[in-house]
Scaffold this motif. Structure first.
Motif, PDB file in Angstrom:
ATOM      1  N   SER A  25       0.822  -1.208   0.000  1.00  0.00           N
ATOM      2  CA  SER A  25       0.000   0.000   0.000  1.00  0.00           C
ATOM      3  C   SER A  25       0.861   1.264   0.000  1.00  0.00           C
ATOM      4  O   SER A  25       0.438   2.302  -0.505  1.00  0.00           O
ATOM      5  N   GLU A  26       2.096   1.181   0.533  1.00  0.00           N
ATOM      6  CA  GLU A  26       2.982   2.344   0.565  1.00  0.00           C
ATOM      7  C   GLU A  26       3.443   2.758  -0.833  1.00  0.00           C
ATOM      8  O   GLU A  26       3.909   3.874  -1.026  1.00  0.00           O
ATOM      9  N   SER A  27       3.313   1.877  -1.815  1.00  0.00           N
ATOM     10  CA  SER A  27       3.718   2.198  -3.183  1.00  0.00           C
ATOM     11  C   SER A  27       2.555   2.648  -4.052  1.00  0.00           C
ATOM     12  O   SER A  27       2.731   2.900  -5.241  1.00  0.00           O
ATOM     13  N   CYS A  29       0.021   5.231  -5.724  1.00  0.00           N
ATOM     14  CA  CYS A  29       0.248   6.621  -6.119  1.00  0.00           C
ATOM     15  C   CYS A  29      -0.843   7.097  -7.077  1.00  0.00           C
ATOM     16  O   CYS A  29      -1.562   6.289  -7.664  1.00  0.00           O
ATOM     17  N   GLU A  34       4.796  11.273  -6.064  1.00  0.00           N
ATOM     18  CA  GLU A  34       4.681  10.397  -4.897  1.00  0.00           C
ATOM     19  C   GLU A  34       5.695   9.250  -4.926  1.00  0.00           C
ATOM     20  O   GLU A  34       5.732   8.446  -4.010  1.00  0.00           O
ATOM     21  N   GLY A  47       7.065   4.291  -3.212  1.00  0.00           N
ATOM     22  CA  GLY A  47       6.316   5.456  -2.763  1.00  0.00           C
ATOM     23  C   GLY A  47       7.057   6.175  -1.644  1.00  0.00           C
ATOM     24  O   GLY A  47       7.802   5.565  -0.883  1.00  0.00           O
ATOM     25  N   TYR A  48       6.858   7.496  -1.547  1.00  0.00           N
ATOM     26  CA  TYR A  48       7.558   8.277  -0.521  1.00  0.00           C
ATOM     27  C   TYR A  48       7.133   7.888   0.890  1.00  0.00           C
ATOM     28  O   TYR A  48       7.825   8.187   1.854  1.00  0.00           O
ATOM     29  N   ARG A  49       6.032   7.165   1.028  1.00  0.00           N
ATOM     30  CA  ARG A  49       5.574   6.727   2.358  1.00  0.00           C
ATOM     31  C   ARG A  49       6.258   5.432   2.806  1.00  0.00           C
ATOM     32  O   ARG A  49       6.059   4.984   3.917  1.00  0.00           O
ATOM     33  N   GLU A  50       7.069   4.844   1.938  1.00  0.00           N
ATOM     34  CA  GLU A  50       7.743   3.585   2.248  1.00  0.00           C
ATOM     35  C   GLU A  50       8.796   3.834   3.335  1.00  0.00           C
ATOM     36  O   GLU A  50       9.740   4.583   3.128  1.00  0.00           O
ATOM     37  N   PRO A  51       8.640   3.244   4.512  1.00  0.00           N
ATOM     38  CA  PRO A  51       9.573   3.502   5.611  1.00  0.00           C
ATOM     39  C   PRO A  51      10.881   2.727   5.457  1.00  0.00           C
ATOM     40  O   PRO A  51      10.876   1.515   5.245  1.00  0.00           O
TER      41      PRO A  51
END
Length: 81
Positions: A25-27, A29, A34, A47-51
Protein backbone atom coordinates in the motif's frame (compact mmCIF):
# COMPACT_ATOMS: atom_id res chain seq x y z
CA UNK A 1 21.53 6.26 -27.51
CA UNK A 2 20.15 9.51 -26.19
CA UNK A 3 18.99 9.55 -22.54
CA UNK A 4 15.25 9.21 -22.01
CA UNK A 5 13.12 12.32 -22.35
CA UNK A 6 10.36 12.40 -19.73
CA UNK A 7 6.87 12.98 -21.16
CA UNK A 8 4.24 13.19 -18.38
CA UNK A 9 1.43 11.98 -20.65
CA UNK A 10 3.56 9.55 -22.71
CA UNK A 11 2.89 5.81 -22.86
CA UNK A 12 4.65 3.87 -20.09
CA UNK A 13 6.05 0.34 -20.17
CA UNK A 14 6.39 -1.04 -16.62
CA UNK A 15 9.80 -2.51 -15.80
CA UNK A 16 11.00 -5.11 -15.35
CA UNK A 17 9.05 -6.61 -18.24
CA UNK A 18 6.17 -8.76 -17.03
CA UNK A 19 6.53 -7.59 -13.41
CA UNK A 20 3.11 -7.12 -11.72
CA UNK A 21 2.33 -3.89 -9.84
CA UNK A 22 3.49 -3.76 -6.23
CA UNK A 23 0.96 -5.01 -3.68
CA UNK A 24 2.42 -2.77 -0.93
CA UNK A 25 0.00 0.00 0.00
CA UNK A 26 2.98 2.34 0.56
CA UNK A 27 3.72 2.20 -3.18
CA UNK A 28 0.22 3.30 -4.22
CA UNK A 29 0.25 6.62 -6.12
CA UNK A 30 -1.80 9.01 -8.21
CA UNK A 31 1.11 11.02 -9.72
CA UNK A 32 4.88 10.81 -10.25
CA UNK A 33 5.69 13.13 -7.33
CA UNK A 34 4.68 10.40 -4.90
CA UNK A 35 7.48 8.08 -6.14
CA UNK A 36 11.19 8.09 -5.34
CA UNK A 37 14.36 6.12 -5.96
CA UNK A 38 15.31 4.08 -2.90
CA UNK A 39 17.71 1.43 -1.77
CA UNK A 40 21.42 1.69 -1.25
CA UNK A 41 22.15 2.34 -4.93
CA UNK A 42 18.82 3.68 -6.22
CA UNK A 43 17.77 0.29 -7.54
CA UNK A 44 14.17 0.51 -6.28
CA UNK A 45 11.28 2.81 -7.20
CA UNK A 46 8.91 3.13 -4.22
CA UNK A 47 6.32 5.46 -2.76
CA UNK A 48 7.56 8.28 -0.52
CA UNK A 49 5.57 6.73 2.36
CA UNK A 50 7.74 3.59 2.25
CA UNK A 51 9.57 3.50 5.61
CA UNK A 52 13.34 2.81 5.56
CA UNK A 53 13.27 0.84 2.33
CA UNK A 54 16.48 -1.06 1.61
CA UNK A 55 17.56 -2.91 -1.50
CA UNK A 56 20.72 -4.46 -2.82
CA UNK A 57 22.97 -2.87 -5.44
CA UNK A 58 22.30 -5.76 -7.80
CA UNK A 59 22.58 -4.72 -11.44
CA UNK A 60 19.62 -5.37 -13.76
CA UNK A 61 19.96 -5.42 -17.54
CA UNK A 62 16.77 -3.34 -17.93
CA UNK A 63 17.93 -0.63 -15.46
CA UNK A 64 19.80 1.96 -17.52
CA UNK A 65 19.85 5.70 -18.33
CA UNK A 66 16.51 5.36 -20.18
CA UNK A 67 14.68 3.98 -17.13
CA UNK A 68 12.44 6.37 -15.17
CA UNK A 69 10.74 6.09 -11.76
CA UNK A 70 7.12 7.21 -11.45
CA UNK A 71 3.46 6.33 -11.10
CA UNK A 72 2.37 3.56 -13.49
CA UNK A 73 -1.26 2.44 -13.26
CA UNK A 74 -1.53 3.54 -9.61
CA UNK A 75 1.75 2.02 -8.36
CA UNK A 76 5.28 3.45 -8.12
CA UNK A 77 7.35 1.55 -10.66
CA UNK A 78 10.31 1.82 -12.99
CA UNK A 79 9.21 2.47 -16.57
CA UNK A 80 10.31 3.40 -20.09
CA UNK A 81 8.56 5.65 -22.55
Amino acid sequence: LEPACYRPSGTRERLPPGDPPSARSESACTHDGECQLAGNCGTACVGYREPDFSATCMSHDWLDENTLCGCVEGTCSFFRQ
